[in-house]
Design a protein around this motif. Structure first.
Motif, short mmCIF file in Angstrom:
data_model
loop_
_atom_site.label_atom_id
_atom_site.label_comp_id
_atom_site.label_asym_id
_atom_site.label_seq_id
_atom_site.Cartn_x
_atom_site.Cartn_y
_atom_site.Cartn_z
N LEU A 166 0.83 -1.20 0.00
CA LEU A 166 0.00 0.00 0.00
C LEU A 166 0.87 1.26 0.00
O LEU A 166 0.63 2.20 -0.77
N ARG A 167 1.89 1.28 0.84
CA ARG A 167 2.77 2.45 0.90
C ARG A 167 3.58 2.61 -0.37
O ARG A 167 3.86 3.73 -0.81
N ALA A 168 3.92 1.47 -0.99
CA ALA A 168 4.66 1.53 -2.27
C ALA A 168 3.79 2.16 -3.35
O ALA A 168 4.28 2.96 -4.17
N ILE A 169 2.51 1.83 -3.35
CA ILE A 169 1.60 2.44 -4.32
C ILE A 169 1.49 3.94 -4.08
O ILE A 169 1.48 4.74 -5.03
N ALA A 176 5.03 0.42 -8.58
CA ALA A 176 4.31 -0.69 -7.96
C ALA A 176 3.59 -1.53 -9.02
O ALA A 176 3.59 -2.76 -8.96
N HIS A 177 2.99 -0.87 -9.98
CA HIS A 177 2.30 -1.58 -11.07
C HIS A 177 3.30 -2.41 -11.88
O HIS A 177 3.01 -3.55 -12.28
N ALA A 178 4.49 -1.84 -12.12
CA ALA A 178 5.51 -2.56 -12.88
C ALA A 178 5.98 -3.82 -12.15
O ALA A 178 6.39 -4.79 -12.79
N LEU A 179 5.87 -3.82 -10.82
CA LEU A 179 6.28 -4.98 -10.02
C LEU A 179 5.14 -5.99 -9.85
O LEU A 179 5.28 -6.97 -9.14
N GLY A 180 3.99 -5.71 -10.48
CA GLY A 180 2.89 -6.66 -10.45
C GLY A 180 1.84 -6.41 -9.39
O GLY A 180 0.96 -7.25 -9.18
N VAL A 181 1.91 -5.27 -8.71
CA VAL A 181 0.92 -4.95 -7.68
C VAL A 181 -0.34 -4.40 -8.37
O VAL A 181 -0.25 -3.55 -9.25
N ASN A 182 -1.50 -4.91 -7.95
CA ASN A 182 -2.76 -4.43 -8.51
C ASN A 182 -3.12 -3.10 -7.85
O ASN A 182 -3.70 -3.06 -6.76
N ARG A 187 -6.26 0.31 -4.10
CA ARG A 187 -6.83 1.62 -3.79
C ARG A 187 -8.32 1.54 -3.50
O ARG A 187 -8.83 2.27 -2.64
N TYR A 188 -9.02 0.67 -4.19
CA TYR A 188 -10.44 0.48 -3.91
C TYR A 188 -10.64 0.01 -2.46
O TYR A 188 -11.52 0.52 -1.75
N LEU A 189 -9.83 -0.95 -2.05
CA LEU A 189 -9.94 -1.46 -0.68
C LEU A 189 -9.62 -0.37 0.34
O LEU A 189 -10.29 -0.26 1.38
N ALA A 190 -8.61 0.44 0.05
CA ALA A 190 -8.25 1.54 0.96
C ALA A 190 -9.38 2.57 1.04
O ALA A 190 -9.73 3.04 2.13
N VAL A 191 -9.97 2.90 -0.10
CA VAL A 191 -11.07 3.87 -0.13
C VAL A 191 -12.27 3.33 0.63
O VAL A 191 -12.94 4.07 1.38
N MET A 192 -12.55 2.04 0.49
CA MET A 192 -13.67 1.44 1.22
C MET A 192 -13.41 1.45 2.74
O MET A 192 -14.34 1.71 3.52
N PHE A 193 -12.19 1.20 3.13
CA PHE A 193 -11.85 1.26 4.56
C PHE A 193 -12.05 2.68 5.08
O PHE A 193 -12.61 2.88 6.17
N GLY A 194 -11.60 3.66 4.31
CA GLY A 194 -11.80 5.05 4.71
C GLY A 194 -13.27 5.40 4.82
O GLY A 194 -13.69 6.10 5.76
N VAL A 303 -3.63 5.35 -14.56
CA VAL A 303 -4.26 4.70 -15.71
C VAL A 303 -3.36 3.54 -16.13
O VAL A 303 -2.27 3.76 -16.68
N PRO A 304 -3.74 2.29 -15.82
CA PRO A 304 -2.88 1.14 -16.17
C PRO A 304 -2.74 0.98 -17.67
O PRO A 304 -3.68 1.23 -18.43
N GLU A 305 -1.54 0.61 -18.08
CA GLU A 305 -1.30 0.36 -19.51
C GLU A 305 -2.00 -0.91 -19.95
O GLU A 305 -2.03 -1.90 -19.23
N ARG A 306 -2.55 -0.85 -21.11
CA ARG A 306 -3.26 -2.03 -21.65
C ARG A 306 -2.41 -2.72 -22.70
O ARG A 306 -1.64 -2.10 -23.38
#
Length: 306
Positions: A166-169, A176-182, A187-194, A303-306
């Protein structure tokens, strides 16, 4: 209960919703998302908790309803900013305006009704400890949740692999995305927790702090919670200290008014917000501390690369 205990207990009760909302937003901002809709989620949690408590006759179900209302509002924010990549600042402000308006419409039927108060939980033996027993071990469930949240979030952020991701993101979502982190899912989970924390904080206002429904009863506490996150330098322990300091300021102005101190009541009522501005100014002057602790990706769209 003597006067000192009563004052401390009132400060703790006033600080609880600030602490919960701040801890939730702290996690959100650690993920690199800036949600300015805390006030809107809090007021929706407050009206949902009061309404459900009235309809079901259970303050516990009301608290759960407030939590769920906060999550639903946070999902709306997440969909707009994380899926549709809308501007986070504008969306957060719109969320607050929507929450204030919608809560007023929903709560109109509940104005003037006596509220149900969430019962305190007295821990056997510990609540009988002189002085501290009533303060720490005979509190409402949301107070205990707020303390557990501080400890849990601190462990999660700095002692778990998920917290490290989470902190890396928050520091660099691209890396973080380049290392395979979704990134989006995290972020959705963090926003829901907030959202859950903000909704529960609002529920505390309407079924614990003042068991009634009053339009706009959050009175800017969501904005104070946002300032608390910066005050705490995005660290849970400092957020705990800050929340109780702001709670003391809030109760201090009520105490001064009750004692008839010769200061205009409008100025005393503005004290918590003046303190918020003063803290932000002091922090902004210490630019080195701000730059070191601020998540580098905060408020930046991904915006993730497709």
């Amino acid at each position: 209960m003597d006067m000192t205990q009563a004052i401390i207990l009132t400060i703790m009760t006033a600080a609880t919703p600030l602490l919960l909302a701040a801890i939730g937003e702290l996690v959100v901002e650690r993920s690199g998302v800036l949600n300015l809709g805390v006030e809107g989620m809090m007021i929706m949690g407050a009206v949902a908790a009061f309404a459900i408590a009235q309809l079901t006759g259970s303050a516990g179900l009301g608290a759960l309803g407030g939590l769920l209302a906060g999550i639903l509002f946070s999902l709306l924010f997440g969909f707009l900013t994380l899926t549709l990549v809308a501007n986070q600042v504008a969306t957060g402000l719109a969320l607050t305006i929507l929450g204030l308006g919608l809560s007023g419409m929903i709560g109109e039927a509940f104005i003037g009704l006596p509220g149900l108060k969430l019962a305190a939980i007295e821990i056997p033996f510990l609540s009988d400890i002189p002085f501290f027993g009533r303060l720490l071990f005979a509190q409402d469930p949301i107070f205990y949740i707020s303390i557990i949240a501080v400890i849990g979030v601190n462990w999660f952020l700095f002692r778990s692999r998920a917290g490290l991701r989470l902190r890396a993101i928050g520091d660099s979502h691209t890396s973080a995305h380049a290392l395979g982190v979704n990134v989006v899912r995290t972020r959705y989970l963090a926003v829901m927790f907030g959202g859950a924390c903000a909704g529960l904080a609002g529920a505390h206002l309407s079924i614990v702090y003042t068991p009634q429904w009053v339009e706009n009863m959050t009175a800017g506490r969501g904005w104070i919670a946002l300032a608390l996150v910066v005050f705490a330098s995005w660290r849970p322990g400092r957020a705990l200290v800050g929340a109780y300091l702001f709670g003391a300021v809030s109760i201090g102005q009520l105490f001064a008014q009750s004692r008839g101190i010769g200061i205009p009541s409008q100025f005393l009522s503005a004290l918590p917000y003046l303190a918020t501005i003063a803290v932000l100014v002091i922090i902004s002057l210490n630019r080195r501390m701000t730059l070191i602790n601020t998540p580098a990706s905060l408020g930046k769209p991904f915006v993730p690369e497709r």
